[in-house]
Design a protein around this motif. Structure first.
Motif, PDB file in Angstrom:
ATOM      1  N   THR A 183     -13.549  -2.481  11.981  1.00  0.00           N
ATOM      2  CA  THR A 183     -14.789  -2.727  10.912  1.00  0.00           C
ATOM      3  C   THR A 183     -15.956  -1.924  11.540  1.00  0.00           C
ATOM      4  N   ALA A 184     -17.286  -1.736  11.072  1.00  0.00           N
ATOM      5  CA  ALA A 184     -18.174  -0.993  11.659  1.00  0.00           C
ATOM      6  C   ALA A 184     -18.665  -1.185  13.611  1.00  0.00           C
ATOM      7  N   ASP A 185     -17.945  -2.828  13.808  1.00  0.00           N
ATOM      8  CA  ASP A 185     -18.510  -3.405  15.330  1.00  0.00           C
ATOM      9  C   ASP A 185     -17.059  -3.165  15.576  1.00  0.00           C
ATOM     10  N   GLY A 186     -16.574  -1.915  15.108  1.00  0.00           N
ATOM     11  CA  GLY A 186     -14.965  -1.390  16.076  1.00  0.00           C
ATOM     12  C   GLY A 186     -14.046  -1.952  16.517  1.00  0.00           C
ATOM     13  N   SER A 187     -13.889  -3.284  15.864  1.00  0.00           N
ATOM     14  CA  SER A 187     -12.456  -4.220  15.907  1.00  0.00           C
ATOM     15  C   SER A 187     -11.400  -3.991  14.786  1.00  0.00           C
ATOM     16  N   LEU A 188     -10.321  -3.890  15.504  1.00  0.00           N
ATOM     17  CA  LEU A 188      -9.245  -3.788  14.590  1.00  0.00           C
ATOM     18  C   LEU A 188      -8.804  -5.038  13.460  1.00  0.00           C
ATOM     19  N   HIS A 189      -8.455  -4.589  12.447  1.00  0.00           N
ATOM     20  CA  HIS A 189      -7.758  -5.902  11.253  1.00  0.00           C
ATOM     21  C   HIS A 189      -6.889  -5.599  11.041  1.00  0.00           C
ATOM     22  N   ARG A 190      -5.625  -5.816  12.035  1.00  0.00           N
ATOM     23  CA  ARG A 190      -3.655  -5.374  11.141  1.00  0.00           C
ATOM     24  C   ARG A 190      -3.498  -6.174  10.223  1.00  0.00           C
ATOM     25  N   ASN A 191      -2.668  -5.647   9.618  1.00  0.00           N
ATOM     26  CA  ASN A 191      -1.959  -6.714   8.498  1.00  0.00           C
ATOM     27  C   ASN A 191      -0.714  -5.868   8.964  1.00  0.00           C
ATOM     28  N   VAL A 192       0.612  -6.897   9.867  1.00  0.00           N
ATOM     29  CA  VAL A 192       1.641  -6.864  10.405  1.00  0.00           C
ATOM     30  C   VAL A 192       2.608  -6.941   9.112  1.00  0.00           C
ATOM     31  N   LEU A 193       3.608  -5.599   9.232  1.00  0.00           N
ATOM     32  CA  LEU A 193       4.809  -6.200   8.300  1.00  0.00           C
ATOM     33  C   LEU A 193       5.852  -7.269   9.175  1.00  0.00           C
ATOM     34  N   LYS A 194       6.754  -7.810   8.588  1.00  0.00           N
ATOM     35  CA  LYS A 194       7.724  -8.177   8.929  1.00  0.00           C
ATOM     36  C   LYS A 194       8.824  -7.732   9.415  1.00  0.00           C
ATOM     37  N   HIS A 195       8.857  -6.503   8.591  1.00  0.00           N
ATOM     38  CA  HIS A 195      10.127  -6.259   9.402  1.00  0.00           C
ATOM     39  C   HIS A 195      10.398  -4.996   9.579  1.00  0.00           C
ATOM     40  N   ALA A 196      10.771  -5.169  10.939  1.00  0.00           N
ATOM     41  CA  ALA A 196      10.499  -4.327  12.126  1.00  0.00           C
ATOM     42  C   ALA A 196      11.361  -3.607  12.098  1.00  0.00           C
ATOM     43  N   PRO A 197      12.153  -1.918  11.899  1.00  0.00           N
ATOM     44  CA  PRO A 197      13.251  -1.579  12.259  1.00  0.00           C
ATOM     45  C   PRO A 197      13.749  -1.136  13.360  1.00  0.00           C
ATOM     46  N   PRO A 198      14.950  -1.131  14.074  1.00  0.00           N
ATOM     47  CA  PRO A 198      14.782  -0.185  15.593  1.00  0.00           C
ATOM     48  C   PRO A 198      14.797   1.263  15.693  1.00  0.00           C
ATOM     49  N   LYS A 199      14.841   1.851  16.145  1.00  0.00           N
ATOM     50  CA  LYS A 199      14.696   2.981  16.267  1.00  0.00           C
ATOM     51  C   LYS A 199      15.312   3.634  17.481  1.00  0.00           C
ATOM     52  N   ILE A 200      16.255   4.217  17.741  1.00  0.00           N
ATOM     53  CA  ILE A 200      17.124   4.313  18.690  1.00  0.00           C
ATOM     54  C   ILE A 200      17.171   6.447  18.630  1.00  0.00           C
ATOM     55  N   GLU A 201      16.948   6.367  20.559  1.00  0.00           N
ATOM     56  CA  GLU A 201      16.908   8.273  20.488  1.00  0.00           C
ATOM     57  C   GLU A 201      18.119   8.878  21.488  1.00  0.00           C
ATOM     58  N   LEU A 202      18.342   9.614  20.881  1.00  0.00           N
ATOM     59  CA  LEU A 202      20.169   9.761  21.807  1.00  0.00           C
ATOM     60  C   LEU A 202      20.584  11.918  22.185  1.00  0.00           C
ATOM     61  N   THR A 203      20.390  11.895  23.227  1.00  0.00           N
ATOM     62  CA  THR A 203      20.617  13.132  23.620  1.00  0.00           C
ATOM     63  C   THR A 203      21.861  13.261  24.245  1.00  0.00           C
ATOM     64  N   PHE A 204      22.476  14.614  24.011  1.00  0.00           N
ATOM     65  CA  PHE A 204      23.629  14.566  24.631  1.00  0.00           C
ATOM     66  C   PHE A 204      23.870  15.956  25.580  1.00  0.00           C
ATOM     67  N   PRO A 205      24.915  15.834  26.544  1.00  0.00           N
ATOM     68  CA  PRO A 205      24.845  17.046  27.204  1.00  0.00           C
ATOM     69  C   PRO A 205      25.566  18.317  25.913  1.00  0.00           C
ATOM     70  N   PRO A 220      13.487  -1.363  20.588  1.00  0.00           N
ATOM     71  CA  PRO A 220      14.058  -2.482  19.186  1.00  0.00           C
ATOM     72  C   PRO A 220      12.931  -3.013  18.036  1.00  0.00           C
ATOM     73  N   LYS A 221      11.804  -2.710  17.771  1.00  0.00           N
ATOM     74  CA  LYS A 221      11.173  -3.389  17.138  1.00  0.00           C
ATOM     75  C   LYS A 221      10.008  -2.502  16.794  1.00  0.00           C
ATOM     76  N   LEU A 222      10.306  -1.176  15.533  1.00  0.00           N
ATOM     77  CA  LEU A 222       8.652  -0.297  15.296  1.00  0.00           C
ATOM     78  C   LEU A 222       8.318  -0.990  14.391  1.00  0.00           C
ATOM     79  N   ILE A 223       7.026  -1.572  14.873  1.00  0.00           N
ATOM     80  CA  ILE A 223       5.914  -2.421  14.168  1.00  0.00           C
ATOM     81  C   ILE A 223       5.314  -1.597  13.750  1.00  0.00           C
ATOM     82  N   GLN A 224       5.172  -1.800  11.610  1.00  0.00           N
ATOM     83  CA  GLN A 224       4.730  -0.800  10.951  1.00  0.00           C
ATOM     84  C   GLN A 224       3.850  -2.280  10.687  1.00  0.00           C
ATOM     85  N   ASP A 225       2.663  -1.103  10.089  1.00  0.00           N
ATOM     86  CA  ASP A 225       0.878  -1.956   9.928  1.00  0.00           C
ATOM     87  C   ASP A 225       1.050  -1.511   7.697  1.00  0.00           C
ATOM     88  N   LEU A 226      -0.222  -2.471   7.333  1.00  0.00           N
ATOM     89  CA  LEU A 226       0.021  -2.348   6.241  1.00  0.00           C
ATOM     90  C   LEU A 226      -1.357  -2.305   5.902  1.00  0.00           C
TER      91      LEU A 226
END
Length: 126
Positions: A38-60, A27-33
């Motif tokens: 950092t050197a101590d291994g901490s993750l710093h994220r700048n999450v974008l507000k725009h979160a488009p959906p993705k749908i995977e369909l398989t047909f018989p 429902p919401k593909l989270i995107q980072d910019l």
């Protein structure tokens, strides 16, 4: 709005004949910019507000005529997609694009009667 018997419409075409064999909704593909660690291994994220959906369909497996109906509906760079959101239990609309679609024809040995093997497509929101 409750489920109305279909998961997806693309450019006004209801994809029900046949129905998808599987329907996976992200429902919401989270995107980072410029996320970084950092050197101590901490993750710093700048999450974008725009979160488009993705749908995977398989047909018989389907007839060539059924496949052509679906292929014609997706013959565009911009697809108006109405989809059923499994989390909110409502229908939503989003402009999307699709990945490459590969179709494999299965010959039946009967003149002018071909089937298309099971195939998949990903729809990704703009």
């Amino acid at each position: 709005m409750a489920y109305n018997g279909y998961y997806i419409k693309i450019n006004g075409n209801n994809f029900t004949n046949p129905k998808p064999k599987s329907y996976k909704l992200y429902p919401k593909l989270i995107q980072d910019l410029d996320s970084e660690r950092t050197a101590d291994g901490s993750l710093h994220r700048n999450v974008l507000k725009h979160a488009p959906p993705k749908i995977e369909l398989t047909f018989p497996i389907m007839t060539e005529e059924q496949f052509n109906t679906y292929a014609d509906a997706m013959n565009s760079d911009y697809l108006e997609v109405e989809y059923y959101d499994l989390w909110s239990r409502t229908y939503k609309t989003w402009t999307m694009y699709h990945n490459d679609i590969v179709a494999e024809a299965i010959n039946t040995g009967v003149k002018d009667k071909r089937y298309i093997n099971e195939w998949s497509v990903n729809l990704i929101g703009y």
